[in-house]
Design a protein around this motif. Structure first.
Motif, mmCIF file in Angstrom:
data_model
loop_
_atom_site.group_PDB
_atom_site.id
_atom_site.type_symbol
_atom_site.label_atom_id
_atom_site.label_comp_id
_atom_site.label_asym_id
_atom_site.label_seq_id
_atom_site.Cartn_x
_atom_site.Cartn_y
_atom_site.Cartn_z
ATOM 1 N N PHE A 44 43.500 -5.454 38.035
ATOM 2 C CA PHE A 44 42.431 -5.561 39.024
ATOM 3 C C PHE A 44 41.621 -4.277 38.978
ATOM 4 N N ASN B 47 37.758 -2.341 40.572
ATOM 5 C CA ASN B 47 36.526 -2.422 41.362
ATOM 6 C C ASN B 47 35.349 -2.035 40.460
ATOM 7 N N ILE C 224 33.365 -7.369 46.908
ATOM 8 C CA ILE C 224 34.216 -6.532 47.731
ATOM 9 C C ILE C 224 33.404 -6.052 48.919
ATOM 10 N N TRP D 284 29.394 -4.082 45.237
ATOM 11 C CA TRP D 284 30.739 -3.883 44.685
ATOM 12 C C TRP D 284 31.450 -5.209 44.466
ATOM 13 N N GLY E 206 35.240 -7.073 42.858
ATOM 14 C CA GLY E 206 36.602 -6.915 42.350
ATOM 15 C C GLY E 206 36.753 -7.750 41.096
ATOM 16 N N HIS F 127 39.313 -9.226 38.028
ATOM 17 C CA HIS F 127 40.716 -9.505 37.718
ATOM 18 C C HIS F 127 40.792 -10.075 36.310
ATOM 19 N N SER G 213 36.480 1.411 38.688
ATOM 20 C CA SER G 213 37.334 2.417 39.313
ATOM 21 C C SER G 213 38.459 1.687 40.041
ATOM 22 N N GLY G 214 39.433 2.440 40.548
ATOM 23 C CA GLY G 214 40.543 1.825 41.290
ATOM 24 C C GLY G 214 41.234 0.732 40.508
ATOM 25 N N VAL G 215 41.627 1.055 39.263
ATOM 26 C CA VAL G 215 42.235 0.049 38.392
ATOM 27 C C VAL G 215 43.725 -0.094 38.734
ATOM 28 N N LEU H 56 41.953 1.061 48.420
ATOM 29 C CA LEU H 56 41.520 2.154 47.548
ATOM 30 C C LEU H 56 40.020 2.344 47.665
ATOM 31 N N PRO I 129 38.590 -3.782 50.622
ATOM 32 C CA PRO I 129 39.372 -4.980 50.325
ATOM 33 C C PRO I 129 38.542 -6.006 49.560
ATOM 34 N N THR I 130 39.196 -6.808 48.744
ATOM 35 C CA THR I 130 38.569 -7.970 48.119
ATOM 36 C C THR I 130 38.766 -9.137 49.070
ATOM 37 N N PHE J 265 45.215 3.358 37.962
ATOM 38 C CA PHE J 265 44.402 4.334 37.237
ATOM 39 C C PHE J 265 43.207 4.720 38.086
ATOM 40 N N GLU K 83 39.556 7.381 38.159
ATOM 41 C CA GLU K 83 38.482 7.528 37.178
ATOM 42 C C GLU K 83 38.881 8.365 35.968
#
Lengths: 329, 329, 329, 329, 329, 329
Positions: free
Chosen positions: A237, A239, A269, A278, A280, A282, A303-305, C261, C264-265, C314, C316
Motif C-alpha cells: 500500500f 500514498n 485518501i 491524495w 491510496g 494497492h 510515500s508511506g509505503v 501515516l 486514512p483511506t 518504507f 521517503e
C-alpha cells in the motif's frame, strides 16, 4: 470402495519438511499415534494419509495400492517404469532439493568432465565399476555418454567404495559436497545425472475412473499452487498525490515492477489539510523486486509505503490441474 | 600390500553398540573425522576400521575388498551366498539381538501358526504375497513349509503393506512387538525365520594366504572371548576357619557353585586373637550363581565375603580361533 | 577489487539473534559449511558475510579488513578509538540489550551510589581495584567521577573477583542481575557505565571512496529501518457509516491515535440493504495504541474492525542513510 | 586466616573433564548452586574450590588470591611471568591435550616448514603479521627462529584472519585440524609452538609459609599420582603348576612383562584331584602389555587367567611431592 | 491496595500453551527469573502474573488471594464449590482439550456402555471401586447414573489400578487413548464425565467492588475474543469486472460464503487498457470456507484472488464482557 | 495365587535413581513397553515390578494390592497410618535425600527458630496458616510444638502461597534452598519436620503368611545390603617385608585403619633376589580412610600398594532380614 490414499515420506528431514509444506498450504495432517503409519486431513474428508519411504511411495502408487503421493523426483524417475501408471501432477514443490551426480577420486586429476571420464575408461580396456543406489538413472546416463560400465549395488556409505576398491567411482546424491570432500572424492563438472526435489504424483487409472479422486487432486493443487505463488509475492500500500486515479495509474504503468497482477487499486485518501489529490495505491509485487519497487514508487512520488504478507494467490484455474485433465483425456 | 580392514556398522544403535562392545573388549577405535568413514585401532597397528551399512559389510567381505567385519547374522545369512567366501568367526557377540519373523493381520483369527497359514493360503487358490526386506531367508523358509508365495520388495515401513493391500502379510525384524500391535499385526507363534545378533566374520581367502590376517584374528578373538567370558563371572574372597587348606578345599568341592575355574586359592589369615585356623579363600564364580554361592559359602562357615569385578578371563587358547584354524585346513 | 564484507557475531545467542534479525528484515544469509566462517546474502550479490567475535568485528572494520558489521555498542565504544575510522550507521537494532554497570559486594551497606563509593574509597587511602573486561569505558567513567582506581583485567567469571580478593569490585555486563545476587554482589543505583544493544557500523574510508559500498549500505538501511518501523505498527480496516469520506475523515482526525501515516483511506462499501452511507476505513496505527485505537474507533461508530500484520513500512528515504551522507560530506 | 583455594576451569569441555578427572582420583566436588562460582571437596576440609577461566586461574595464583589450580600448560606458559610465583606441581594430568601451532594459507605451496617461512618472509621485506591469542609464546618462538614479525591480537575465529587480510598467518590451538582445512589453512610441519595438556600448579609463597597448604598438596598429589599410575595397569591372577613358589617365580622372572611391581604373590591352590603342585599367581602388569603377558603366561604353563581392574597404585612417596619439597628448599 | 493478580499454569505443556496463547492475543508476559513464580504484563500495568498448578489456581481465586486465572474446565468443575465465588469469563479458549472419561478393563467384553456397567455392578452385590483424581465430578456422574460406587483416591498412574486390584476401573483424563490401550483398558462408549479445555475465570467479589479489576477483564476479553475470532478468518482481495460497485455487490450477495462481516469494500481498479469496469473487492471470510469462497468468486468472474492473514477482529463490544456485566448485576 | 509385586517410582529423577540403584545392586529391571506400567526382574522370577507414584506405592502396599515397594520416607510417614500394615525393611537406601522443613518469609526478621514462631503466632491471636502437601507430618510437628495452626492444602508451587496471602508460611521439601531464596522465603533454623530418603517397605500380612514373599525379601535385602556395604570399601594389596605373616599381622593390628574385616590375608612373595621375607598383604578398608590407611601402611614398611574396587560385601546374614523376622514373630 476404500478411502482415497495420499502417501508422504515417513522419516527424517523430508518427512518434517513435507508436513510443514502441507501445513503452509493450509493442509494440516492429524496423526493420532506417532508409531502408526496412518493419519487424516480434517479439511479433506475421505482422504487417508499414509507414511512410507520415498521409494515405496512410487511403487505403491504404480501398483495402485495408493492413489496420490509426495516423493522425490530422483526415486520417481528411478522406479516409475514405462507403463504410464504414474502421473506427475506437480514437478517442483520447492523443497527437498538434491542432485544425483557422478563423483570420482580427487586423485584422478585428468578426469574433470564426463568426456575425460570416457577417455580414461577407454584406456583401461575394462568397464567402469560405479557404486550407486540409483542403477536405472545411472545406467541411462552412462549409456547415453557411451561409457562402458558395470553397476555395483550398495546399501549406504557409498563414499568409501572407491577407497576400498569396491568400485571405481560413485553416482550419489550430493547437497553441500562436504561429505565427498571428507572422503577425497570430487563431483564431475558436468556429471549431473538427475536434479531432484519433492514432487506430487498420482495413479493414472484412479484419476480416469474415480471422480472423487479428481476432486481431491483439484483441492490439493488449488492450495499448493496458491501457496507457492503467494510465497514469492508481497502486498504493497502506498500514498500518492495525483489529479486522478487514471493519472496515477499511468505513472505506475510507466514503471517495470509495480504494474500489479491485473492493475493497481487506487482510492482517494482523506487528508488533514483537505487536499483532494491524495490517493491510496494497492498493488501485489514479486518479493525479489521489493527493492526496485520501492525505488520506482518513490520515483513517481509515493510515500508511506506499507508492505504486508500474502498467504495465497489464486488464479482462474490451477494450470497444473488443467494440464492433468489434458493428460487424462 | 594394503592394510588389513575391519568393517563395522556406520549408523544408529548398532554402530554405537559395536563401538561400545569393542571398547569393553579393550579395543578402542580412533576416528579422527566424524564425517569420514575410516578409523584406526591404536593397539592393533596395520588394521584400518571402515564404517559401512550391515549389508555392505557382508558384500565387501565376500568380494574381498574388506577382510573382517562385525555385522548382523540376519543380513549375513541373507547375502552370504554359497561360494564359501565368508567365514563366521564368532556367532554370538551378545548384542544387537532381533528376530526375523512372519506377521499376519490381527483379523486373521484362524491363522495362529505356520500350519494354519498353509491351510489358509491353499484355500485361496493363489500364492501368498509377502512384503519383506529379506527375500532370500523368507523364500527359503516358506519353501521349506510348502506354502506357495510371491515376495514383494519394500524399502521400509512394511507394517502398512497388509493394510493398504500392497501385500497379504510381512516377514520383518521384530523386537518388542509394539510396532506390529500398533499396526494391527500379530507374529505367528512358530513363524521365526531367523534369530539374529551381532557376529564377527572374515574373508576366507585372506585368512588362508595372509599370516598377518591370522594374527589379527587371533588378537580380536582373544580379547572378545576373554571379555565375554568375564562378563558372566565375579571374583569372590571369603574368610573361612579350617584345620588346613585341604580341609577347606574339601568342604568347597562338596558344594556345586564354588569349585572355581581350576580350584580355589586358599591362604592362611592372621587374626587378632592368634587363632591359626583362619584362611582366606579366593574363587571365581558365575554371576548368575552369586546368590547360591553366598548360601553355600555361609553353609560351610565362610564370613566376610567380598565380591570384586572381573575384566577378562583368558583360557588356554581361544576355542573359536582353534575352530577357525580347523575350518581353514 | 575484493568483494565487500559484512561481519556478524559468530557464536552464541547474539549470533542466532543477528541471523534471525536479518532474516526478519528480508536479508537471508546462506552459509554452506557450518564450520567455515564465510557466507553470502543471495539478495545482495557481491557482499560476503564473515562470522567473527564482536570485538574482532570492531577491530577488523577499524583497520579496513572488513567494511560493515553488526556488533554490540559496548565493545564498539570500548575499542573504536579516536581515529574516526568507524561510522555508526544504526545505533539501536532493538536486540542484544545489556548494561555495563558497577557492582559492589552486598556487604558494603553504606555504598549504594557512585557518590557513596567515592566517599568509601577516599577513606581507604588507596585506589579502588576494579575487575573488568572493559578497561577503557570503566576508566573513563571512574575518572569522570573523580574516584582513584586501578583496573584488574580478567578473562571471565569476574563475579568471584571480590570474594577472593582479586579486586574490590567489578564493572561487568548485567542482564537479570541473578548471577550478581548468587555471588553476593549488588549493582550501584547510578552505576550504569554504558547501556548497550546491537548496532550497525561501517568503515568510514570505504564509504567515502567506494560507490558500491554506499549502495550496499543503502539497501541494508532500507530493509532494517522498514522492518523496525513495521514491527511497532498494525494495519486496521473498519466499517463506518457517514455521509461522505470527508465527514468520516473529520471524525477520525478528531481522535488522537487513528490519524494514520498520512491520512486514512476511505472507500464506499456496498451493503446488502443498499444503504449508500457505509464506508471502509483503512489506517496504520502504533501497536501499543491498539487498545485506545479500538476505543476511539468504536466511539466514532466503527464496527467490524479487522487488524492485519505489517511486514515493512518504507518512508521517503532512510533517515539514517541521509544522516550518513551528511557525516561523510 | 582464610580457607585454602583450588581453582578449576569454569566452562566447557575442560571444566567437565577436570571434574571427571578429580572424581576418578577419588576427589569429589560438591557445588551447591550451579550459578555460583564456589564449591567444596568433602574429603579435603578447609579447601574451597573456585571456578575460573584458565587464564584467570594463572593470574589469580600468581598474585596470591588463589593457592592451587588446574589449568592448561598453554595459558600457564603464556602468563606465568618470570617472578617464580607459580610452581608447576604436575605437568601431565593426561587430558585437555592440544597443540599451539603455526598455520599458513594452503595456497603458500612453497612454505612447508619454519625454514621455508623464514625464506618467504625475508623475500617480502616487511615483517610477518601473525594473528594469535598467545602473543608471548608465539613471539618467543618466532624470535628464536629469526623471523621478523608483528603480532595481531584477536578475540576468536582467528581462522579467517588470513583470508580477510587481517593477518598473514595464525598461531592457534589445533586438535583435529579440520577447522584449519575448512578455512584453507595448513599447519607447518615443524611449527609446534607449545604442546599442552592440563597441569596442576600452586603459589610458591603459600607453600613455603603455610604447612596446611603443604598437607593439601600432598593429599592431591597422592590421589592424582595413584590414579594415573593405576589407569595403565591391570591385576592378573593365574593358575600355574610347579614344584614350589620359587620355581614358579623363576619361570616368571625369565619373562619380560610379568615380573610385577615387586614380585609376584604365589600361593598354593587346592585342587579336586589333590595334586599339591598347583599355585595361584597374582601380578600387576601394564595394560598395553596385556596381550604379550597372556602369551608369556601361557608359554610357562599358566591357565585360568583372570584380569581385574585397578583403582589406585600408591608408591612409597609421591615423586612429584618430593620434587616440590626440593624446589621449595 | 495490592496489585491485581492473574494466575496461569506453572508447568508442562499447559504452561507453554497458555504463554503462547496469551502472546498470540498480543499479551506478552515478562518473567525476570525462571525459578520465581511471578511475572508482569507490560501492556497491562498493575497486573501481576502468578504461576500456579491448575487446581491451586481455582482454590486461590475462590478464596480471593488471586483475582483472575486461566485453568482447565476439569479442575474448575471439580473444585469450584457452590458459593458462587468463581465467575467463568470465557469457557472455550480453544486449547488444552481433554476428556475426563470412564475406562474399564478390555476383558469386560459385555460392558460397552454406562448402562452395561450398571447391570454388571448390580450383579456383583457390592459397590464399584473407581480410582480417580476427580472424586467430585466422578461421584456426581455415577450418582446420576444410579450406579453404587466407592471412590479410591490416587496420586497418578491410575492405569494400573484395575490390573493390581486397587480398583475395579478408573475415571481419568484421556487424549489419544494409547496409554489406556497399552494398559489393556477401554473407554466406555458414553462414559464422558466432563469435556475440558482451558478457560478464563475471575473472583466474583473483586469484580463487583473493584472498577480497576473490571477494566483489566475488559482488556483481557477484548484481546482474547478478537484473537479467537481472527484465528478462523482470512482477508481476501480480488479483481472483478462490473458496471458498478453495486452490481458487483449484488453478485456477491447472491453467493453464500462471500458476503463479508458487513459488506464488501469495492473500489475501481485502473487497468492498462483503460477499461473502466474493473473493480477491486475486499472481503473477510471464514478460513474453513476458503475453498468454497474461491469457487464462488470464480463463478461470478473474479480473478487475481489474494489472501492475507488476519491478526484480530474486534466487534462492537466483547459479548462475554457484556455477559459478565449482566452476571454481576 | 497372583505373582508377587514390587512397586517403584514411575517418574522423574527418583524413578531413574531407583532403577540405577537396583542395577548397581545386581537387580536389573526389564520393561518391555515404555508406556506400560509393568516390568520384570530376570534374576527374581515370579516378581512383577510396577511403576507408581510414591504416595500410591504406600497406599497400595498398605491395602495389600502390592507386596513390596521402594518409596520416600516422607510420603511413607505421611500415609502409613496406624494399622501396622506397612513394615519398613530398609530405612536408608542412600539416595533421594530431601528434608521436609518449615519456611517463613524472609521479612519475618524476628522469627529464626520454632520458638520464635510460637511467640509470633501467640501475638497474633489467630492460628498460623501453613500451606503444605504433608498435612499429617506438619500437624504432628506443630502440635508437638504447641503452636496453634490451620493447614491449607495445595497442589504445587507452595512457594508463592505466603506472597499472595494464601497462607502465612509453608512446610515443604527443601534441597538446595535456592527456590526458597528466589521466592524470598527462609527455612527456620530448627524447623526440620522430617528428614527423608528412599526406603524399602513391605506389606506385613503377606510376609507373615507367604513363604515365597519371605524368600524374595531375603534376596532383595542380601543384594541391597551387600552393595551398600561395598560402596564404602576398597580392597588393598601391598607388599611388606617381615620375618613371618604373624609378625606382619602384629604390625598391622597396631594401626587403626588397616585391621580388615576379620584379619589380613598374608602370603609370601617370591622376589627376584630371593629374599624370603617379602609378603603380600590383602585387606579391605573403608573408602574414606584410604588416605590414613596408605600412611599407616607406609609407616610399617609397605610398598607397591594396589587398590581395587569392591562390588559386594556379604556378611553372615543380612541384619535387616533378621530384624524383620523378629518384627514378624
Amino acid at each position: 470402495m476404500r478411502d482415497l490414499r495420499l502417501s508422504i515420506p515417513s522419516k527424517g528431514r523430508l518427512a518434517e519438511e513435507t508436513i510443514e509444506f502441507l501445513k503452509s498450504c493450509g493442509i494440516d495432517i492429524y496423526k493420532p499415534n506417532p508409531r502408526q503409519y496412518e493419519g487424516t486431513i480434517p479439511i479433506i474428508p475421505g482422504l487417508t494419509v499414509l507414511f512410507q519411504r520415498p521409494t515405496d511411495i512410487v511403487i505403491s502408487i504404480r501398483n495402485g495400492s495408493v492413489d496420490f503421493g509426495i516423493t522425490g523426483l530422483d526415486v520417481l524417475e528411478e522406479h516409475r517404469g514405462t507403463d504410464g501408471e504414474i502421473l506427475l501432477l506437480h514437478d517442483s514443490l520447492g523443497y527437498g532439493k538434491c542432485n544425483l551426480a557422478l563423483a570420482v577420486p580427487e586423485s584422478w586429476e585428468t578426469v574433470q568432465t564426463v568426456a575425460d571420464l570416457r577417455v580414461e575408461v577407454e584406456s583401461w580396456g575394462r568397464p567402469l565399476k560405479v557404486a550407486t543406489k540409483f542403477p536405472e538413472l545411472t545406467s541411462r546416463f552412462l549409456t547415453a555418454q557411451n561409457i562402458p560400465f558395470e553397476i555395483v549395488s550398495a546399501e549406504g556409505t557409498l563414499e568409501i567404495a572407491p577407497a576400498i576398491g569396491y568400485a571405481d567411482m560413485i553416482s550419489d546424491l550430493v547437497s553441500s559436497g562436504q561429505t565427498l570432500r571428507d572422503n577425497r572424492l570430487r563431483p564431475l563438472a558436468d556429471g549431473l545425472v538427475q536434479a531432484s526435489q519433492s514432487v506430487l504424483v498420482a495413479n493414472h487409472s484412479v484419476l480416469k475412473t474415480n471422480p472423487q479422486a479428481l476432486a481431491v487432486v483439484r483441492q490439493l493443487l488449488e492450495f499448493v499452487e496458491a501457496f507457492l505463488r503467494a510465497k514469492n509475492n508481497l502486498s504493497i500500500f502506498a500514498n500518492m498525490r495525483g489529479e486522478s486515479a487514471e493519472a496515477i495509474g499511468a505513472r505506475m504503468f510507466s514503471q517495470t515492477t509495480i504494474g500489479g497482477l491485473n492493475g493497481p487499486t487506487i482510492s482517494p485518501i482523506v487528508v488533514r489539510d483537505g487536499d483532494p489529490n491524495w490517493h491510496g495505491v494497492h498493488v501485489i509485487i514479486h518479493r525479489d523486486q521489493l527493492f526496485s519497487a520501492i525505488s520506482e514508487l518513490r520515483a513517481i512520488g509515493a510515500s508511506g509505503v506499507v508492505v504486508t504478507p500474502v498467504t495465497y494467490i489464486f488464479e482462474e484455474e490451477p494450470p497444473r490441474y488443467k494440464a492433468m485433465l489434458a493428460a487424462l483425456a
